[in-house]
Design an enzyme around this catalytic site. Structure first.
Site, PDB file in Angstrom:
ATOM      1  N   CYS A 133      -9.753 -51.051 -60.954  1.00 35.10           N
ATOM      2  CA  CYS A 133      -8.378 -51.043 -61.448  1.00 35.10           C
ATOM      3  C   CYS A 133      -8.315 -51.176 -62.973  1.00 35.10           C
ATOM      4  O   CYS A 133      -9.211 -51.754 -63.591  1.00 35.10           O
ATOM      5  CB  CYS A 133      -7.595 -52.195 -60.810  1.00 35.10           C
ATOM      6  SG  CYS A 133      -7.107 -51.853 -59.104  1.00 35.10           S
ATOM      7  N   ASP A 184     -22.327 -49.210 -63.228  1.00 33.02           N
ATOM      8  CA  ASP A 184     -23.028 -50.420 -63.660  1.00 33.02           C
ATOM      9  C   ASP A 184     -24.392 -50.557 -62.990  1.00 33.02           C
ATOM     10  O   ASP A 184     -25.240 -51.319 -63.443  1.00 33.02           O
ATOM     11  CB  ASP A 184     -22.164 -51.658 -63.376  1.00 33.02           C
ATOM     12  CG  ASP A 184     -20.870 -51.625 -64.186  1.00 33.02           C
ATOM     13  OD1 ASP A 184     -20.936 -51.325 -65.394  1.00 33.02           O
ATOM     14  OD2 ASP A 184     -19.789 -51.871 -63.606  1.00 33.02           O
ATOM     15  N   ASN A 222     -17.456 -39.935 -52.227  1.00 28.26           N
ATOM     16  CA  ASN A 222     -17.631 -40.589 -50.928  1.00 28.26           C
ATOM     17  C   ASN A 222     -16.303 -41.253 -50.632  1.00 28.26           C
ATOM     18  O   ASN A 222     -15.871 -42.116 -51.388  1.00 28.26           O
ATOM     19  CB  ASN A 222     -18.697 -41.698 -50.996  1.00 28.26           C
ATOM     20  CG  ASN A 222     -20.095 -41.151 -51.121  1.00 28.26           C
ATOM     21  OD1 ASN A 222     -20.395 -40.078 -50.633  1.00 28.26           O
ATOM     22  ND2 ASN A 222     -20.960 -41.915 -51.778  1.00 28.26           N
ATOM     23  N   HIS A 232     -11.556 -42.453 -56.382  1.00 35.00           N
ATOM     24  CA  HIS A 232     -12.561 -42.189 -57.418  1.00 35.00           C
ATOM     25  C   HIS A 232     -13.655 -41.282 -56.881  1.00 35.00           C
ATOM     26  O   HIS A 232     -13.790 -41.095 -55.676  1.00 35.00           O
ATOM     27  CB  HIS A 232     -13.194 -43.504 -57.892  1.00 35.00           C
ATOM     28  CG  HIS A 232     -14.127 -44.129 -56.901  1.00 35.00           C
ATOM     29  ND1 HIS A 232     -13.699 -44.731 -55.728  1.00 35.00           N
ATOM     30  CD2 HIS A 232     -15.480 -44.232 -56.874  1.00 35.00           C
ATOM     31  CE1 HIS A 232     -14.731 -45.193 -55.058  1.00 35.00           C
ATOM     32  NE2 HIS A 232     -15.828 -44.904 -55.716  1.00 35.00           N
ATOM     33  N   HIS A 282     -18.764 -23.467 -55.329  1.00 37.39           N
ATOM     34  CA  HIS A 282     -18.059 -23.822 -54.089  1.00 37.39           C
ATOM     35  C   HIS A 282     -18.042 -25.334 -53.911  1.00 37.39           C
ATOM     36  O   HIS A 282     -18.923 -26.032 -54.406  1.00 37.39           O
ATOM     37  CB  HIS A 282     -18.676 -23.132 -52.871  1.00 37.39           C
ATOM     38  CG  HIS A 282     -20.139 -23.417 -52.659  1.00 37.39           C
ATOM     39  ND1 HIS A 282     -21.141 -22.859 -53.435  1.00 37.39           N
ATOM     40  CD2 HIS A 282     -20.773 -24.198 -51.748  1.00 37.39           C
ATOM     41  CE1 HIS A 282     -22.320 -23.294 -53.015  1.00 37.39           C
ATOM     42  NE2 HIS A 282     -22.128 -24.111 -51.999  1.00 37.39           N
ATOM     43  N   LYS A 340     -19.283 -38.349 -35.371  1.00 37.08           N
ATOM     44  CA  LYS A 340     -20.490 -37.661 -34.933  1.00 37.08           C
ATOM     45  C   LYS A 340     -21.672 -38.383 -35.555  1.00 37.08           C
ATOM     46  O   LYS A 340     -21.732 -38.549 -36.784  1.00 37.08           O
ATOM     47  CB  LYS A 340     -20.451 -36.207 -35.406  1.00 37.08           C
ATOM     48  CG  LYS A 340     -21.789 -35.475 -35.368  1.00 37.08           C
ATOM     49  CD  LYS A 340     -22.256 -35.195 -33.952  1.00 37.08           C
ATOM     50  CE  LYS A 340     -23.647 -34.554 -33.937  1.00 37.08           C
ATOM     51  NZ  LYS A 340     -24.192 -34.439 -32.575  1.00 37.08           N
ATOM     52  N   PHE A 341     -22.612 -38.824 -34.729  1.00 34.10           N
ATOM     53  CA  PHE A 341     -23.810 -39.466 -35.246  1.00 34.10           C
ATOM     54  C   PHE A 341     -24.886 -38.412 -35.474  1.00 34.10           C
ATOM     55  O   PHE A 341     -25.274 -37.719 -34.540  1.00 34.10           O
ATOM     56  CB  PHE A 341     -24.324 -40.521 -34.269  1.00 34.10           C
ATOM     57  CG  PHE A 341     -23.540 -41.799 -34.327  1.00 34.10           C
ATOM     58  CD1 PHE A 341     -23.934 -42.818 -35.175  1.00 34.10           C
ATOM     59  CD2 PHE A 341     -22.402 -41.976 -33.562  1.00 34.10           C
ATOM     60  CE1 PHE A 341     -23.205 -43.999 -35.252  1.00 34.10           C
ATOM     61  CE2 PHE A 341     -21.670 -43.155 -33.633  1.00 34.10           C
ATOM     62  CZ  PHE A 341     -22.070 -44.174 -34.476  1.00 34.10           C
ATOM     63  N   TYR A 387     -32.164 -36.494 -32.554  1.00 41.43           N
ATOM     64  CA  TYR A 387     -32.517 -35.070 -32.572  1.00 41.43           C
ATOM     65  C   TYR A 387     -32.176 -34.442 -33.923  1.00 41.43           C
ATOM     66  O   TYR A 387     -32.947 -33.669 -34.467  1.00 41.43           O
ATOM     67  CB  TYR A 387     -31.803 -34.329 -31.440  1.00 41.43           C
ATOM     68  CG  TYR A 387     -32.381 -32.943 -31.207  1.00 41.43           C
ATOM     69  CD1 TYR A 387     -33.617 -32.793 -30.569  1.00 41.43           C
ATOM     70  CD2 TYR A 387     -31.731 -31.798 -31.649  1.00 41.43           C
ATOM     71  CE1 TYR A 387     -34.176 -31.529 -30.376  1.00 41.43           C
ATOM     72  CE2 TYR A 387     -32.276 -30.533 -31.458  1.00 41.43           C
ATOM     73  CZ  TYR A 387     -33.503 -30.409 -30.816  1.00 41.43           C
ATOM     74  OH  TYR A 387     -34.051 -29.157 -30.637  1.00 41.43           O
ATOM     75  N   GLU A 388     -31.024 -34.793 -34.457  1.00 46.01           N
ATOM     76  CA  GLU A 388     -30.580 -34.225 -35.727  1.00 46.01           C
ATOM     77  C   GLU A 388     -31.507 -34.619 -36.877  1.00 46.01           C
ATOM     78  O   GLU A 388     -31.822 -33.809 -37.741  1.00 46.01           O
ATOM     79  CB  GLU A 388     -29.149 -34.679 -36.041  1.00 46.01           C
ATOM     80  CG  GLU A 388     -28.079 -34.001 -35.201  1.00 46.01           C
ATOM     81  CD  GLU A 388     -27.911 -34.591 -33.799  1.00 46.01           C
ATOM     82  OE1 GLU A 388     -28.729 -35.439 -33.394  1.00 46.01           O
ATOM     83  OE2 GLU A 388     -26.967 -34.178 -33.116  1.00 46.01           O
TER      84      GLU A 388
END
Ligand SMILES: O=P(O)(O)O[C@H]1O[C@H](CO)[C@@H](O)[C@H](O)[C@H]1O
Ligand SMILES: O=P(O)(O)O[C@H]1O[C@H](CO)[C@@H](O)[C@H](O)[C@H]1O
Lengths: 351, 351
Positions: free
Chosen positions: B55, B78, B153, B166, B299, B314-315, B319-320
């Site tokens: 802030c 930081d 994120n 942000h 893009h 979705k985890f 396998y992923e």
């Protein structure tokens, strides 16, 4: 000018198996954490619960009933991501819209009839039954399929919806991405240096001893030089072995011992059942069974998400998803930490 | 024999940008979910909180004090994962132990002085200030660094530790993995077909119209044919643009409009502030500024984790992580769903 210290100074490291780099920023470990915390993994799991679809005698959501199994138990996943057959997409000559048929099978394998045990606290003979079943399934499904992926998602944090000790086995008509890359990199190394990459790597790590956590007669457990997850590790047989079914009796027995120790160390880190995804990577099967796969070396990989405590994980997001993996503590620091932990499981220490 | 229906039958699809495949298992969408549920994203965020380090006027953990900023505000993280200098590792001739120096800077960019707004509910002129700042930072840091990764994120689920609107900007002396691969694939395509891959892709998608969600005068927002995350999308300028700073005034203005609409649709899906990681990918900078980068097309990518509801994600595990990404609903189904949602943010609908 200060000299380079890998535990102090940022650098990138190369993963020759995956042909990619990881950013190591050891100075960042001092960062405070005010983000999301996870739930501490559940600990009071009932040994038997008829509402748990993985227990002996339970009715699964598909309506099928499990037998009163006493050892390992394998069944087809009721919601398979891969089915044995079905129509496939037509071929396209546009390089931007390529689809291909995919066939396979997804199996669930319970390790033990009890819900309140995990591999590190299971008896040696019961862990051996798991190893033998892995080998058997890889061999059996490998007759038909190009690749058999044995993997375990452990802990709710890893999307695992059931605390009962189990793993999954997904066999596919195609060679999945990760394996396709590892097949290429190992083949290139073999052609260039006339030896399997991971055998060479193992030998060098056994001399350096900076990243080896445990060594037994037939196995080495280490934090790879290029590890991405905070406590990512790799487990390798010392002998040149292509596939899990090729492990000899004494190697299997020894695998059970070292697996129990390594998983005890993981659990002892934060005195909880350590969440992870793990899996076995070995030479492709199906049509590849008849080809030369001497560039391959069997290995297991452990990807545990926890970083600082039982409730703070490493988020692989933003920069990691869009650009490149990043870690704070170095592979050597992780190995040190793991070496320092007891290999007797905290639940068994007072017995 | 049944004919192939992509919304019914399993298949694999190829991602020509990343040179990898995704497994699509639409039949699996019927699977019940009994696993971990996430917390519903917080909604009552105070507009100003002197304890929130982002802030205006707040004291950050480093002891530094933010100015009373009124628009965007950029400062050095930081706890930077990349520092501007420091000693680097020595060269090694062992292919299995390769490390290299890494330099860079990590900046945090606040979008707005208020904590209780997000891009879709910010005013057009304030979003425009964000776009202009992105362009300015990419240009400025790109003078010195090989790559500038702008990423956001959003949401605690994505490891984001602060609800204040942000993003982050990490500039590095090296070309990160994802960009190295996209640079190679786009270059190969350009050499072979004499046109930029993503321009060709865009033109084809604008004819097919199966995966386009929104189209404006200068932009197209679509679910890529090879999307991995349930509601993964890509935002592309229609003109051939290499880097964000090359966007013209009217393209920037239009970008603000379409971004507000697309983010409103995301938020309207489950009536929550939709978590995601997003970022911009464009041509490399630094030494590459003097090279031909016409194979590149700017893009933005959005990777939102939610699958079924505000609390079930979705985890990407097991396998992923070990084999290959897998999705249940198809890219076309995701596009359909997004098209059906209002582009007026639920918080603004009753005004
Ligand atoms: O910098 P933050 O927001 O504290 O941290 C977050 O984003 C970073 C960049 O994507 C990641 O490396 C961290 O794992 C994540 O927690
Ligand atoms: O099959 P499960 O355990 O229900 O599901 C879990 O493992 C699968 C295989 O790694 C993943 O595709 C799912 O996203 C995950 O939730």
């Amino acid at each position: 000018m200060t000299t380079f210290d890998p535990t102090e100074h940022q650098h990138i490291r190369f993963n020759p198996l995956k042909d990619e780099w990881v950013l190591v920023s050891p100075h960042r470990a001092k960062r405070p954490w005010t983000g999301q915390v996870e739930k501490v993994p559940e600990d009071n799991i009932p040994r038997k619960d008829s509402k748990n679809p993985l227990c002996p005698g339970s009715i699964r959501s598909s309506g099928k009933v499990n037998p009163e199994y006493e050892g390992t138990y394998v069944f087809r996943n009721d919601f398979e991501a891969l089915l044995e057959d079905g129509p496939g997409p037509a071929e396209s000559d546009d390089p931007l819209f390529q689809a291909a048929p995919a066939y396979g099978t997804c199996q669930v394998m319970c390790f033990h009839p009890w819900s309140d045990v995990t591999l590190p606290i299971m008896e040696q003979k019961d862990v051996r039954a798991v190893v033998d079943k892995w080998a058997e399934m890889n061999k059996e499904l490998g007759q038909k399929y190009k690749y058999v992926q044995i993997f375990e998602n452990k802990g709710a944090m890893m999307g695992c919806s059931n605390p009962h000790p189990h793993c999954q086995i997904w066999a596919s008509s195609f060679l999945p991405n990760e394996l396709r890359v590892k097949d290429r990199t190992q083949k290139e190394f073999y052609q260039k240096y006339k030896k399997p990459m991971l055998i060479d790597y193992l030998n060098k790590e056994s001399i350096k001893m900076e990243r080896v956590v445990l060594e037994s007669e037939h196995w080495v457990w280490l934090v790879p030089y290029w590890a991405v997850w905070p406590y990512e590790t790799m487990l390798l047989p010392k002998r040149h072995v292509l596939r899990i079914e090729d492990l000899q009796d004494k190697e299997r027995e020894d695998l059970c011992l070292i697996m129990k120790k390594l998983l005890s160390k993981y659990d002892n880190m934060f005195n909880i059942s350590f969440p992870y995804s793990m899996g076995w990577h070995g030479a492709p099967t199906g049509g590849s069974l008849k080809e030369d796969n001497n560039h391959w070396q069997l290995h297991a990989i452990y990807y545990p998400p926890l970083l600082r405590s039982a409730t703070v994980k490493k988020f692989m997001v933003g920069y990691e998803m869009l650009a490149q993996s990043q870690r704070d503590l170095t592979a050597e620091q992780a190995a040190d930490k793991l070496r320092g932990l007891s290999d007797v499981h905290y639940k068994l220490q007072n017995k």
